[in-house]
Write a protein that holds these residues in place. Structure first.
Motif, PDB file in Angstrom:
ATOM      1  N   GLY A 105     -14.432   2.149  14.488  1.00  0.00           N
ATOM      2  CA  GLY A 105     -14.662   1.399  13.269  1.00  0.00           C
ATOM      3  C   GLY A 105     -14.334   2.140  11.990  1.00  0.00           C
ATOM      4  O   GLY A 105     -14.551   1.622  10.902  1.00  0.00           O
ATOM      5  N   SER A 106     -13.810   3.356  12.092  1.00  0.00           N
ATOM      6  CA  SER A 106     -13.479   4.109  10.889  1.00  0.00           C
ATOM      7  C   SER A 106     -11.977   4.154  10.686  1.00  0.00           C
ATOM      8  O   SER A 106     -11.206   4.155  11.640  1.00  0.00           O
ATOM      9  CB  SER A 106     -14.027   5.542  10.987  1.00  0.00           C
ATOM     10  OG  SER A 106     -13.410   6.231  12.055  1.00  0.00           O
ATOM     11  N   GLN A 107     -11.551   4.173   9.440  1.00  0.00           N
ATOM     12  CA  GLN A 107     -10.134   4.311   9.107  1.00  0.00           C
ATOM     13  C   GLN A 107      -9.937   5.638   8.406  1.00  0.00           C
ATOM     14  O   GLN A 107     -10.616   5.947   7.427  1.00  0.00           O
ATOM     15  CB  GLN A 107      -9.665   3.176   8.197  1.00  0.00           C
ATOM     16  CG  GLN A 107      -8.222   3.374   7.725  1.00  0.00           C
ATOM     17  CD  GLN A 107      -7.698   2.192   6.949  1.00  0.00           C
ATOM     18  OE1 GLN A 107      -8.174   1.075   7.104  1.00  0.00           O
ATOM     19  NE2 GLN A 107      -6.705   2.424   6.106  1.00  0.00           N
ATOM     20  N   LYS A 108      -9.008   6.436   8.908  1.00  0.00           N
ATOM     21  CA  LYS A 108      -8.696   7.715   8.270  1.00  0.00           C
ATOM     22  C   LYS A 108      -7.269   7.653   7.751  1.00  0.00           C
ATOM     23  O   LYS A 108      -6.333   7.360   8.483  1.00  0.00           O
ATOM     24  CB  LYS A 108      -8.845   8.866   9.259  1.00  0.00           C
ATOM     25  CG  LYS A 108     -10.276   9.115   9.709  1.00  0.00           C
ATOM     26  CD  LYS A 108     -10.377  10.360  10.568  1.00  0.00           C
ATOM     27  CE  LYS A 108     -10.197  11.618   9.740  1.00  0.00           C
ATOM     28  NZ  LYS A 108     -10.319  12.842  10.559  1.00  0.00           N
ATOM     29  N   GLY A 109      -7.122   7.953   6.479  1.00  0.00           N
ATOM     30  CA  GLY A 109      -5.794   7.947   5.887  1.00  0.00           C
ATOM     31  C   GLY A 109      -5.292   6.547   5.597  1.00  0.00           C
ATOM     32  O   GLY A 109      -5.976   5.536   5.831  1.00  0.00           O
ATOM     33  N   HIS A 110      -4.065   6.467   5.077  1.00  0.00           N
ATOM     34  CA  HIS A 110      -3.456   5.163   4.829  1.00  0.00           C
ATOM     35  C   HIS A 110      -1.937   5.287   4.822  1.00  0.00           C
ATOM     36  O   HIS A 110      -1.386   6.396   4.737  1.00  0.00           O
ATOM     37  CB  HIS A 110      -3.946   4.562   3.501  1.00  0.00           C
ATOM     38  CG  HIS A 110      -3.452   5.281   2.268  1.00  0.00           C
ATOM     39  ND1 HIS A 110      -4.298   5.871   1.363  1.00  0.00           N
ATOM     40  CD2 HIS A 110      -2.195   5.515   1.771  1.00  0.00           C
ATOM     41  CE1 HIS A 110      -3.598   6.418   0.379  1.00  0.00           C
ATOM     42  NE2 HIS A 110      -2.315   6.205   0.611  1.00  0.00           N
ATOM     43  N   SER A 111      -1.275   4.148   4.930  1.00  0.00           N
ATOM     44  CA  SER A 111       0.172   4.059   4.758  1.00  0.00           C
ATOM     45  C   SER A 111       0.462   2.852   3.885  1.00  0.00           C
ATOM     46  O   SER A 111      -0.068   1.764   4.131  1.00  0.00           O
ATOM     47  CB  SER A 111       0.879   3.916   6.111  1.00  0.00           C
ATOM     48  OG  SER A 111       2.292   3.871   5.946  1.00  0.00           O
ATOM     49  N   LYS A 112       1.273   3.063   2.853  1.00  0.00           N
ATOM     50  CA  LYS A 112       1.599   1.995   1.910  1.00  0.00           C
ATOM     51  C   LYS A 112       3.107   1.948   1.686  1.00  0.00           C
ATOM     52  O   LYS A 112       3.765   2.984   1.653  1.00  0.00           O
ATOM     53  CB  LYS A 112       0.890   2.229   0.572  1.00  0.00           C
ATOM     54  CG  LYS A 112      -0.632   2.253   0.653  1.00  0.00           C
ATOM     55  CD  LYS A 112      -1.259   2.530  -0.707  1.00  0.00           C
ATOM     56  CE  LYS A 112      -2.776   2.568  -0.632  1.00  0.00           C
ATOM     57  NZ  LYS A 112      -3.397   2.830  -1.960  1.00  0.00           N
ATOM     58  N   LEU A 113       3.623   0.734   1.501  1.00  0.00           N
ATOM     59  CA  LEU A 113       5.052   0.524   1.288  1.00  0.00           C
ATOM     60  C   LEU A 113       5.315   0.097  -0.151  1.00  0.00           C
ATOM     61  O   LEU A 113       4.680  -0.825  -0.664  1.00  0.00           O
ATOM     62  CB  LEU A 113       5.571  -0.556   2.252  1.00  0.00           C
ATOM     63  CG  LEU A 113       7.049  -0.929   2.145  1.00  0.00           C
ATOM     64  CD1 LEU A 113       7.953   0.260   2.481  1.00  0.00           C
ATOM     65  CD2 LEU A 113       7.360  -2.120   3.051  1.00  0.00           C
ATOM     66  N   PHE A 114       6.277   0.766  -0.784  1.00  0.00           N
ATOM     67  CA  PHE A 114       6.704   0.449  -2.149  1.00  0.00           C
ATOM     68  C   PHE A 114       8.213   0.233  -2.156  1.00  0.00           C
ATOM     69  O   PHE A 114       8.933   0.760  -1.295  1.00  0.00           O
ATOM     70  CB  PHE A 114       6.358   1.591  -3.106  1.00  0.00           C
ATOM     71  CG  PHE A 114       4.888   1.913  -3.176  1.00  0.00           C
ATOM     72  CD1 PHE A 114       4.078   1.306  -4.122  1.00  0.00           C
ATOM     73  CD2 PHE A 114       4.320   2.823  -2.292  1.00  0.00           C
ATOM     74  CE1 PHE A 114       2.717   1.604  -4.188  1.00  0.00           C
ATOM     75  CE2 PHE A 114       2.967   3.120  -2.352  1.00  0.00           C
ATOM     76  CZ  PHE A 114       2.158   2.505  -3.299  1.00  0.00           C
ATOM     77  N   ASP A 115       8.693  -0.524  -3.162  1.00  0.00           N
ATOM     78  CA  ASP A 115      10.142  -0.648  -3.303  1.00  0.00           C
ATOM     79  C   ASP A 115      10.690   0.586  -4.013  1.00  0.00           C
ATOM     80  O   ASP A 115       9.938   1.495  -4.390  1.00  0.00           O
ATOM     81  CB  ASP A 115      10.514  -1.951  -4.021  1.00  0.00           C
ATOM     82  CG  ASP A 115      10.022  -2.019  -5.469  1.00  0.00           C
ATOM     83  OD1 ASP A 115       9.751  -0.960  -6.073  1.00  0.00           O
ATOM     84  OD2 ASP A 115       9.912  -3.149  -5.998  1.00  0.00           O
TER      85      ASP A 115
END
Length: 242
Positions: A105-115
């Motif tokens: 149930g835990s989220q570590k870090g992230h990934s995001k998309l940009f132009d």
């Protein structure tokens, strides 16, 4: 063929001192730019280099062990490392404002998309896709056609579990981090020194985390060298891509 460039590797840290854990929240944020080409297929980025040195003394057991290597290639499916291999479908979920939930149930870090202008790519632009494989492909197809920027943040929590009665604990540990992308770009560095002794009040324990200067060494005289216990395995996490 398209080309990846590492725009930046930055870090931030925050001391962690809870009822159970004694250590650091250590965040390393990668920004990678992809520029497509008219010819050739999509190209994957190089692997993450999470190069780490561990030196560990257990004075109660009179033992010492050490480790040196790339933790990402050693254990890519660990809760800390997995975000790199899951970079595409987690960016897809982020674009759709959908949480990624795993590891209890835990989220570590992230990934995001940009132009390429640095604006967040919307879920509407990527479309609706079910399953990690299709969500991976949606982000890959976007990058292949348009180029873009992936922001991948790795959240590590290097800590020592506090002693509990009636167990004695007298340890000292030094960690040295050198984080980047294999074969290219800048690095984020840091080191942590913890010394914990259950015979002493917590105020007399040692905690230090720095992003500059040199880490201290450990004296190992009188200690038996034992095998490194750090986990390993080359399995990718769910939906992961090398």
């Amino acid at each position: 063929m398209g080309k990846w460039t590492v725009l930046s590797v930055t870090s931030r840290n925050q001391a962690l001192n809870s009822s159970r854990e004694y250590g650091t929240n250590w965040y390393v944020t990668y920004r990678l730019q992809y520029k497509p080409s008219t010819f050739g297929g999509f190209v994957e980025p190089p692997k993450m280099a999470w190069d780490e040195v561990i030196m560990y003394n257990d004075y109660t057991k009179k033992e010492h062990w050490s480790f040196s290597g790339n933790f990402y290639t050693r254990k890519p499916d660990s809760p800390t490392m997995s975000v790199w291999a899951q970079r595409y479908f987690r960016a897809y979920l982020q674009a759709h404002n959908r949480p990624f939930v795993a590891f209890g149930g835990s989220q570590k870090g992230h990934s995001k998309l940009f132009d390429l202008k640095g604006l967040a790519v919307s879920g509407q632009t990527l479309g609706i896709h079910n399953g990690e494989a299709n969500q991976n492909k949606a982000v890959q197809d976007y990058l292949k056609k348009n180029g873009g920027i992936l922001e991948i943040e790795v959240h590590d929590i290097p800590n020592v579990i506090k002693p509990t009665l009636p167990n004695d604990k007298h340890i000292e540990r030094v960690l040295i981090f050198n984080c980047g992308v294999m074969g290219m770009g800048p690095r984020a560095t840091g080191w942590q020194h913890i010394k914990m002794d259950s015979a002493q009040p917590e105020a007399k324990w040692t905690y230090n985390f720095q992003t500059g200067g040199s880490a201290p060494g450990l004296k190992t005289s009188g200690l038996k060298v034992v095998a490194d216990p750090t986990p390993q395995g080359n399995l990718l996490p769910t939906g992961g891509i090398w």
